[in-house]
Design an enzyme around this catalytic site. Structure first.
Site, PDB file in Angstrom:
ATOM      1  N   HIS A 234       0.800  -1.160   0.105  1.00  0.00           N
ATOM      2  CA  HIS A 234      -0.024   0.014  -0.015  1.00  0.00           C
ATOM      3  C   HIS A 234       0.823   1.398  -0.007  1.00  0.00           C
ATOM      4  O   HIS A 234       0.462   2.497   0.215  1.00  0.00           O
ATOM      5  CB  HIS A 234      -0.817  -0.151   1.347  1.00  0.00           C
ATOM      6  CG  HIS A 234      -2.067   0.821   1.459  1.00  0.00           C
ATOM      7  ND1 HIS A 234      -2.261   1.819   2.247  1.00  0.00           N
ATOM      8  CD2 HIS A 234      -2.975   0.937   0.349  1.00  0.00           C
ATOM      9  CE1 HIS A 234      -3.234   2.678   1.838  1.00  0.00           C
ATOM     10  NE2 HIS A 234      -3.810   2.057   1.011  1.00  0.00           N
ATOM     11  N   LYS A 236       3.179   4.374  -1.062  1.00  0.00           N
ATOM     12  CA  LYS A 236       3.526   5.534  -2.167  1.00  0.00           C
ATOM     13  C   LYS A 236       4.719   6.001  -1.855  1.00  0.00           C
ATOM     14  O   LYS A 236       4.746   7.092  -1.107  1.00  0.00           O
ATOM     15  CB  LYS A 236       2.278   6.453  -2.217  1.00  0.00           C
ATOM     16  CG  LYS A 236       1.067   5.653  -2.360  1.00  0.00           C
ATOM     17  CD  LYS A 236       0.113   5.455  -1.282  1.00  0.00           C
ATOM     18  CE  LYS A 236      -1.234   4.978  -1.500  1.00  0.00           C
ATOM     19  NZ  LYS A 236      -1.864   4.219  -0.172  1.00  0.00           N
ATOM     20  N   ASP A 241      17.261  10.830  -6.693  1.00  0.00           N
ATOM     21  CA  ASP A 241      18.659  10.782  -6.410  1.00  0.00           C
ATOM     22  C   ASP A 241      18.933  10.763  -5.223  1.00  0.00           C
ATOM     23  O   ASP A 241      20.030  11.071  -4.414  1.00  0.00           O
ATOM     24  CB  ASP A 241      19.099  12.269  -7.151  1.00  0.00           C
ATOM     25  CG  ASP A 241      19.072  12.379  -8.496  1.00  0.00           C
ATOM     26  OD1 ASP A 241      18.870  11.226  -9.164  1.00  0.00           O
ATOM     27  OD2 ASP A 241      18.970  13.385  -8.782  1.00  0.00           O
ATOM     28  N   HIS A 410      -9.571  11.105   2.196  1.00  0.00           N
ATOM     29  CA  HIS A 410      -8.738   9.887   2.077  1.00  0.00           C
ATOM     30  C   HIS A 410      -7.404  10.065   2.615  1.00  0.00           C
ATOM     31  O   HIS A 410      -6.408   9.311   2.818  1.00  0.00           O
ATOM     32  CB  HIS A 410      -8.242   9.587   0.630  1.00  0.00           C
ATOM     33  CG  HIS A 410      -7.612   8.247   0.205  1.00  0.00           C
ATOM     34  ND1 HIS A 410      -6.157   8.177  -0.079  1.00  0.00           N
ATOM     35  CD2 HIS A 410      -7.822   7.075   0.328  1.00  0.00           C
ATOM     36  CE1 HIS A 410      -5.825   7.140  -0.284  1.00  0.00           C
ATOM     37  NE2 HIS A 410      -6.862   6.235  -0.010  1.00  0.00           N
ATOM     38  N   LYS A 412      -4.397  10.264   5.587  1.00  0.00           N
ATOM     39  CA  LYS A 412      -3.865   9.724   6.828  1.00  0.00           C
ATOM     40  C   LYS A 412      -2.926  10.660   7.430  1.00  0.00           C
ATOM     41  O   LYS A 412      -1.843  10.689   7.065  1.00  0.00           O
ATOM     42  CB  LYS A 412      -3.279   8.456   6.428  1.00  0.00           C
ATOM     43  CG  LYS A 412      -4.125   7.514   5.383  1.00  0.00           C
ATOM     44  CD  LYS A 412      -3.736   7.602   3.991  1.00  0.00           C
ATOM     45  CE  LYS A 412      -4.190   6.524   3.109  1.00  0.00           C
ATOM     46  NZ  LYS A 412      -5.704   6.374   3.180  1.00  0.00           N
ATOM     47  N   ASP A 417       0.052  17.179  19.963  1.00  0.00           N
ATOM     48  CA  ASP A 417       0.323  18.357  20.585  1.00  0.00           C
ATOM     49  C   ASP A 417       0.496  19.699  19.343  1.00  0.00           C
ATOM     50  O   ASP A 417       0.054  19.664  18.439  1.00  0.00           O
ATOM     51  CB  ASP A 417       1.196  18.535  21.660  1.00  0.00           C
ATOM     52  CG  ASP A 417       0.811  17.274  22.648  1.00  0.00           C
ATOM     53  OD1 ASP A 417      -0.310  17.192  23.022  1.00  0.00           O
ATOM     54  OD2 ASP A 417       1.921  16.733  23.294  1.00  0.00           O
TER      55      ASP A 417
END
Length: 492
Positions: A234, A236, A241, A410, A412, A417
């Site tokens: 899952h 991404k 470089d 979508h 996450k 704090d």
């Protein structure tokens, strides 16, 4: 004629007991296999909740549950572990040499924070300074930033996504990657074959060119993994470089620009990290690439390049079913226990495990503000129903529940704090905590945390707060659906 009819009846009578015996044999065999599989589930399933759920299903509905268990029930990806161990000798030397250069950049554990030691042991690394971080809000900003980074590449581009579609956005990246490859830049493309199931072989082949290698992650390679569909990559990750990395919630596809009418507008968050932490993201890609291609990338640069002396402390954490421990669950539980003022969580799928729920309950008991932001519109009915159970319990204890109303959310994101923020691919559910290969970027910096706070405040403004959210007040069928979904959540 009567003789023929009598013969036919005799044949039927003779077949009937045989059919009954066959059915009885199949039923008996299914129950035996159910018992054997239940024993395996007790020994191998990582959580008691998951083990109980599987055992009940295997013993009560063995005909359906046994094949489902052996396809979906494994919680440890041993093949990936074994492949990495085989390659460790070749990989260890350059990594050990790089670690020596990282030592001056590593953030030492504060005496007042014993939890820091747990975080670094989970990550097998420490926070490193010298990073420039950039918050990327939604698809347009994210894709433009990645395209600019690829354009500046001089040596190599590592390009990994769970979902890769060769539509408008995907073809833009394809043309750019092919052009950079013709300029002499090495390009590696890695995708999950289940998430990218629409990427037909012909389309994937269109990416192949000199200096470009394309691989599916292929969790099912090897005889033992042939029918294993439960593990997914899952992640991404884009690395240029060894100096700059991108990670977050966005995949490659037009729907991530809000072009899917069913899930539009699309709300998501990504981040760009320039500096030593990008090398950690590169190491995660290398590990996945070795599993997919059995090839160690000896042309990569492992030298850290700090952007500035006082750059932000950052940590890139990989997690997945090949880990000895439940890295994602333990990491977020530890981070939540650090909070004293507030915990803000934005996730499309909120089905936390028991450890996470304990951390959130304790936070509420000690007076920490807890906000959960999740979309009203959801692409997964089952997840939406199960989430109601956990949201209701936290709301009863004083958590503030927000439903995002402006399309599908979508992202996450976790804010702790005014000190730290985490952006990555991990959803608050069993799949992300235990079954998916995931990546998270944590930044321990008040300036970056303030930027995330501003972003989430705007999201709360596009949401409806459920000020009196109690599942027990809902209609009977709604409560039944939610409880049933929550009961099955540990096995999915």
């Amino acid at each position: 004629m009567p003789f023929q009819q009598g013969a036919q009846q005799l044949v039927c009578y003779q077949r009937l007991p045989t059919s009954q015996h066959m059915i009885a044999f199949i039923v008996a065999l299914s129950f035996i296999l159910g018992i054997v599989s239940a024993v395996h589930a007790i020994l191998e399933t990582r959580t008691p909740q998951g083990a109980i759920a599987w055992v009940v299903c295997l013993l009560v509905f063995p005909i359906v549950s046994v094949p489902a268990y052996w396809v979906l029930g494994r919680s440890r990806f041993h093949g990936y572990v074994n492949a990495w161990q085989e390659a460790s000798d070749a990989i260890r030397k350059p990594l050990d040499e790089a670690l020596e250069e990282f030592k001056p950049l590593q953030v030492q554990a504060p005496e007042s924070m014993p939890e820091y030691a747990a975080i670094t042991r989970l990550a097998n690394f420490q926070f490193v300074t010298g990073n420039h971080t950039e918050l990327l809000i939604d698809g347009q900003n994210t894709f433009e930033s990645i395209e600019a980074g690829i354009e500046a590449a001089t040596d190599y581009v590592l390009f990994q996504f769970y979902i890769l579609r060769l539509d408008g956005v995907g073809n833009r990246f394809k043309e750019q990657l092919i052009r950079k490859a013709r300029e002499g830049v090495k390009v590696l493309v890695l995708y999950d074959e289940l998430g990218s199931s629409s990427l037909a072989k012909e389309n994937a082949a269109s990416l192949v060119a000199p200096n470009i290698s394309v691989r599916p992650f292929n969790t099912r390679q090897g005889r033992r993994n042939r029918f294993q569909l439960n593990f997914r990559n899952h992640r991404k990750i884009v690395v240029v470089d060894g100096r700059v990395a991108w990670l977050g919630g966005l995949n490659v596809g037009d729907d991530y620009l809000g072009l899917d009418p069913k899930l539009s507008p699309w709300r998501d968050t990504h981040m760009r990290i320039e500096g030593p932490a990008a090398v950690t993201a590169q190491a995660i890609f290398v590990s996945d690439w070795y599993w997919a291609a059995r090839e160690f990338l000896d042309f990569l640069s492992w030298r850290p390049y700090p952007t500035e002396a006082a750059g932000k402390p950052a940590l890139v954490l990989g997690s997945g079913p090949a880990d000895e421990l439940e890295t994602a669950s333990l990491f977020f539980t530890t981070v939540l226990n650090l909070a004293r003022e507030r915990i803000w969580i934005a996730t499309p799928y909120f089905i936390p495990d028991e450890a996470t729920m304990v951390a959130l309950r304790l936070a509420l008991l000690r007076g920490t503000e807890v906000r959960i932001l999740t979309p009203r519109l959801n692409d997964n009915w089952f997840v939406r129903q199960a989430a109601n159970v956990y949201l209701s319990e936290l709301a009863d204890m004083g958590a503030r529940i927000f439903f995002y109303e402006k399309g599908f959310m979508h992202q996450k994101v976790v804010l702790i704090d005014s000190a730290a923020a985490i952006i990555g691919t991990v959803n608050f559910d069993n799949r992300s905590f235990r079954l998916n290969f995931e990546v998270s970027g944590a930044v321990a910096d008040s300036e970056f945390a303030n930027q995330v706070e501003t972003m989430l405040e705007q999201d709360f403004g596009n949401s409806t707060e459920a000020s009196d959210y109690r599942l027990r007040d809902q209609p009977f069928l709604d409560r039944l659906q939610a409880r049933t979904a929550a009961l099955l959540a540990p096995v999915l």
